[in-house]
Structures are given as C-alpha cells and as structure tokens.
Design an enzyme around this catalytic site. Sequence first.
Site, PDB file in Angstrom:
ATOM      1  CG  ASP A   1      -2.101   0.927   1.080  1.00 47.74           C
ATOM      2  OD1 ASP A   1      -2.360   1.409  -0.042  1.00 47.74           O
ATOM      3  OD2 ASP A   1      -2.771   1.199   2.106  1.00 47.74           O
TER       4      ASP A   1
ATOM      5  CG  HIS B   1      -0.364   2.344  -9.337  1.00 48.04           C
ATOM      6  ND1 HIS B   1      -0.582   1.942  -8.038  1.00 48.04           N
ATOM      7  CD2 HIS B   1      -1.446   3.097  -9.683  1.00 48.04           C
ATOM      8  CE1 HIS B   1      -1.746   2.433  -7.628  1.00 48.04           C
ATOM      9  NE2 HIS B   1      -2.288   3.139  -8.601  1.00 48.04           N
TER      10      HIS B   1
ATOM     11  CD  GLU C   1     -13.330  -4.763  -1.350  1.00 49.94           C
ATOM     12  OE1 GLU C   1     -12.171  -5.186  -1.563  1.00 49.94           O
ATOM     13  OE2 GLU C   1     -14.243  -5.496  -0.924  1.00 49.94           O
TER      14      GLU C   1
ATOM     15  CG  LEU D   1       8.781 -17.324  -3.258  1.00 51.96           C
ATOM     16  CD1 LEU D   1       8.521 -17.377  -1.762  1.00 51.96           C
ATOM     17  CD2 LEU D   1       9.263 -15.925  -3.668  1.00 51.96           C
TER      18      LEU D   1
ATOM     19  NE  ARG E   1      -3.003  -1.375   4.353  1.00 52.04           N
ATOM     20  CZ  ARG E   1      -4.258  -1.454   3.952  1.00 52.04           C
ATOM     21  NH1 ARG E   1      -5.051  -2.359   4.490  1.00 52.04           N
ATOM     22  NH2 ARG E   1      -4.736  -0.646   3.013  1.00 52.04           N
TER      23      ARG E   1
ATOM     24  NE  ARG F   1      -7.815   1.007   5.224  1.00 49.07           N
ATOM     25  CZ  ARG F   1      -7.511   2.284   5.455  1.00 49.07           C
ATOM     26  NH1 ARG F   1      -7.597   2.792   6.670  1.00 49.07           N
ATOM     27  NH2 ARG F   1      -7.117   3.074   4.464  1.00 49.07           N
TER      28      ARG F   1
HETATM   29  C1  IPE Z   1      -5.633  -2.760  -0.354  1.00 51.19           C
HETATM   30  O1  IPE Z   1      -5.210  -1.447  -0.492  1.00 51.19           O
HETATM   31  C2  IPE Z   1      -5.571  -3.449  -1.664  1.00 51.19           C
HETATM   32  C3  IPE Z   1      -4.231  -3.649  -2.209  1.00 51.19           C
HETATM   33  C4  IPE Z   1      -3.101  -3.327  -1.636  1.00 51.19           C
HETATM   34  C5  IPE Z   1      -4.196  -4.248  -3.513  1.00 51.19           C
HETATM   35  P1  IPE Z   1      -6.242  -0.250  -0.653  1.00 51.19           P
HETATM   36  O2  IPE Z   1      -5.442   1.000  -0.669  1.00 51.19           O
HETATM   37  O3  IPE Z   1      -7.125  -0.497  -1.800  1.00 51.19           O
HETATM   38  O4  IPE Z   1      -7.093  -0.383   0.677  1.00 51.19           O
HETATM   39  P2  IPE Z   1      -7.914   0.693   1.507  1.00 51.19           P
HETATM   40  O5  IPE Z   1      -8.889   1.324   0.566  1.00 51.19           O
HETATM   41  O6  IPE Z   1      -6.940   1.673   2.051  1.00 51.19           O
HETATM   42  O7  IPE Z   1      -8.569  -0.101   2.589  1.00 51.19           O
HETATM   43  C1  IPE Z   2      -1.520   0.264  -3.422  1.00 55.88           C
HETATM   44  O1  IPE Z   2      -1.331   1.640  -3.408  1.00 55.88           O
HETATM   45  C2  IPE Z   2      -1.795  -0.271  -4.807  1.00 55.88           C
HETATM   46  C3  IPE Z   2      -3.179  -0.738  -5.007  1.00 55.88           C
HETATM   47  C4  IPE Z   2      -4.112  -0.725  -4.102  1.00 55.88           C
HETATM   48  C5  IPE Z   2      -3.507  -1.230  -6.316  1.00 55.88           C
HETATM   49  P1  IPE Z   2      -2.552   2.652  -3.424  1.00 55.88           P
HETATM   50  O2  IPE Z   2      -2.919   2.942  -4.827  1.00 55.88           O
HETATM   51  O3  IPE Z   2      -3.652   2.148  -2.569  1.00 55.88           O
HETATM   52  O4  IPE Z   2      -1.867   3.930  -2.771  1.00 55.88           O
HETATM   53  P2  IPE Z   2      -2.515   4.945  -1.729  1.00 55.88           P
HETATM   54  O5  IPE Z   2      -3.078   4.125  -0.605  1.00 55.88           O
HETATM   55  O6  IPE Z   2      -3.570   5.698  -2.453  1.00 55.88           O
HETATM   56  O7  IPE Z   2      -1.365   5.780  -1.302  1.00 55.88           O
HETATM   57 MG    MG Z   3      -4.070   2.352  -0.624  1.00 52.93          MG
END
Ligand code: IPE
Ligand code: IPE
Ligand code: MG
Length: 246
Positions: A21, A38, A68, A132, A189, A195
């Site tokens: 994340d 990304h 989601e 792995l 995480r 979470r």
């Molecule tokens: C969880 O991250 C999903 C992935 C890392 C692929 P999100 O950024 O989508 O989750 P929330 O919205 O903060 O819970």
């Molecule tokens: C995780 O990073 C990648 C995916 C959920 C696909 P985010 O895109 O959720 O990055 P933030 O949470 O907005 O910083």
């Molecule tokens: Mg995120």
Amino acid sequence: MDILAQIDKDKLPQHVAIIMDGNGRWAKKQGLLRAAGHKKGTRAVREAVECAAELGIKHLTLYAFSTENWNRPKAEVDTLMKLLVSSLKKEIATLQDNDVVLGTIGAINTLPDKAQRELEEVISKTQNNKGLKLTLALSYGSREEIVKTVQEICIKVKNNLLSPAEIDEDCVNSHLYTANMPDVDLLIRTSGEQRVSNFLLWQIAYAEFYFTDILWPDFRKHHLHDAIYNYQKRERRFGKTSEQIK
Ligand code: IPE
Ligand code: IPE
Ligand code: MG
C-alpha cells in the site's frame, strides 16, 4: 542497519503475505500522478520476491488488486491492468532466475483477457520450478472467496457428495483459493494504514501483523529483513501459556 545476519534461517515464517500500500501517496509526495507510483511499486515487488527467494521462504502472497479496487477511476484501473501485463512480460526472467513458481488467487476470470493470457503463460512457464511459491492476489476479496466456498460446499451437500457433518475446517480450507497453502504466519502492510482491507480473513486467523510507515515504492529488501527479524522476536502462543511453549 541491515539485520540479515541476525535472521534465524530455521525459524522463518512459512507464509508471508504483504498488503502493498501507498503507491498513490508516494506519487503525490513527489508531485507525480498516481500511475507513476504504481510503476515505481514494481521495483519493490521485484525486491520482495528476490528477498523471499534468497531467504528460503516457501510462500509469498502479494495483494496486488482487490475486489474493491474495481471502484477506482477507470483510467487508474486500466493503468494497473496494463502494468500487470507489462510487469509479467518483464519479470518472467527474474522469476526463472529465482526458481519461483507463480500462482494467483482471486476472481481471475474478471481480469481483462490480455492479463488472463499473460498470467496463464507465466504460470505455465514457471510451474516446474522448485523454489518460492509466489501468489498474486488479483481481483481478490476475502468475503467473495468465502461466499464462493460456501456455495461450492452447498452444491456438494445438495448432490449428496458431502454431508453437513463432514464440513470441518479442513473442508472449508480445501475450497478456498489458498487450498494448498499453509496459513499466513506474517502479514505485512506498508504505508502506515493498520487495517486488513478484505485480505485473507480466514487465513490470517493466527498471523502476526507487522505495520510499517514505508510507502510501497520505497520498500526494499532490508525492510523485509526487518519485518522477519521482528516476527522472530515474538512468542506465538496459539492460545497456550508461555510456559507451555518453552
Ligand atoms: C488494499 O489497499 C488493496 C491492495 C493493496 C491491492 P487499498 O489501498 O485499496 O485499501 P484501503 O482502501 O486503504 O482499505
Ligand atoms: C496500493 O497503493 C496499490 C493498489 C491498491 C492497487 P494505493 O494505490 O492504494 O496507494 P494509496 O493508498 O492511495 O497511497
Ligand atoms: Mg491504498
């Protein structure tokens, strides 16, 4: 300081799962578009995979796209799907060099055809590797997985292939996407969020949680070393007393 020398190779977690994340926030901090975050995140994926392979970890599961996440703007979803395809093409060599077996969990049939085809190809090319087991969670949602499991079990009961009394934890386990994998030992995480976001709810029943403020694009091997070292310092009691464990 890199903690690698202090990691006990005999006490490695069997299964490490990572909620990758913070890509968006990383990009924002640099004044870039979310897509750039990304893209940068793919280097961190490579580092995590190489690091897990080098240490001798058996299972690494990466949360790459949740059920989601389909609700994000279409342009971002498209970027992520394209990045999946290009990364698979680019990283096949890394997977082969590290003897990695690729697998997936999630509603793979909901991904764009191109992504499905590329996944199939890399999965088949790496299927005889011995190292792995890398599992990408794609269009994955734990509640969706549990609903699917309940449906499959109900159909078996209805067709007299299974009796309700036979439904135990092993039975449920064997219908999950993660059927042949051990439970998660260590859940990491990044980005400071604390979470679970619908990830492996059944499989983390007794996992150790490790949260770090590092944003995913900045995640490097030494961060995984830190997480594993921290994990090894904990006492996992599984409901017993400390005295019983010793
Ligand atoms: C969880 O991250 C999903 C992935 C890392 C692929 P999100 O950024 O989508 O989750 P929330 O919205 O903060 O819970
Ligand atoms: C995780 O990073 C990648 C995916 C959920 C696909 P985010 O895109 O959720 O990055 P933030 O949470 O907005 O910083
Ligand atoms: Mg995120």
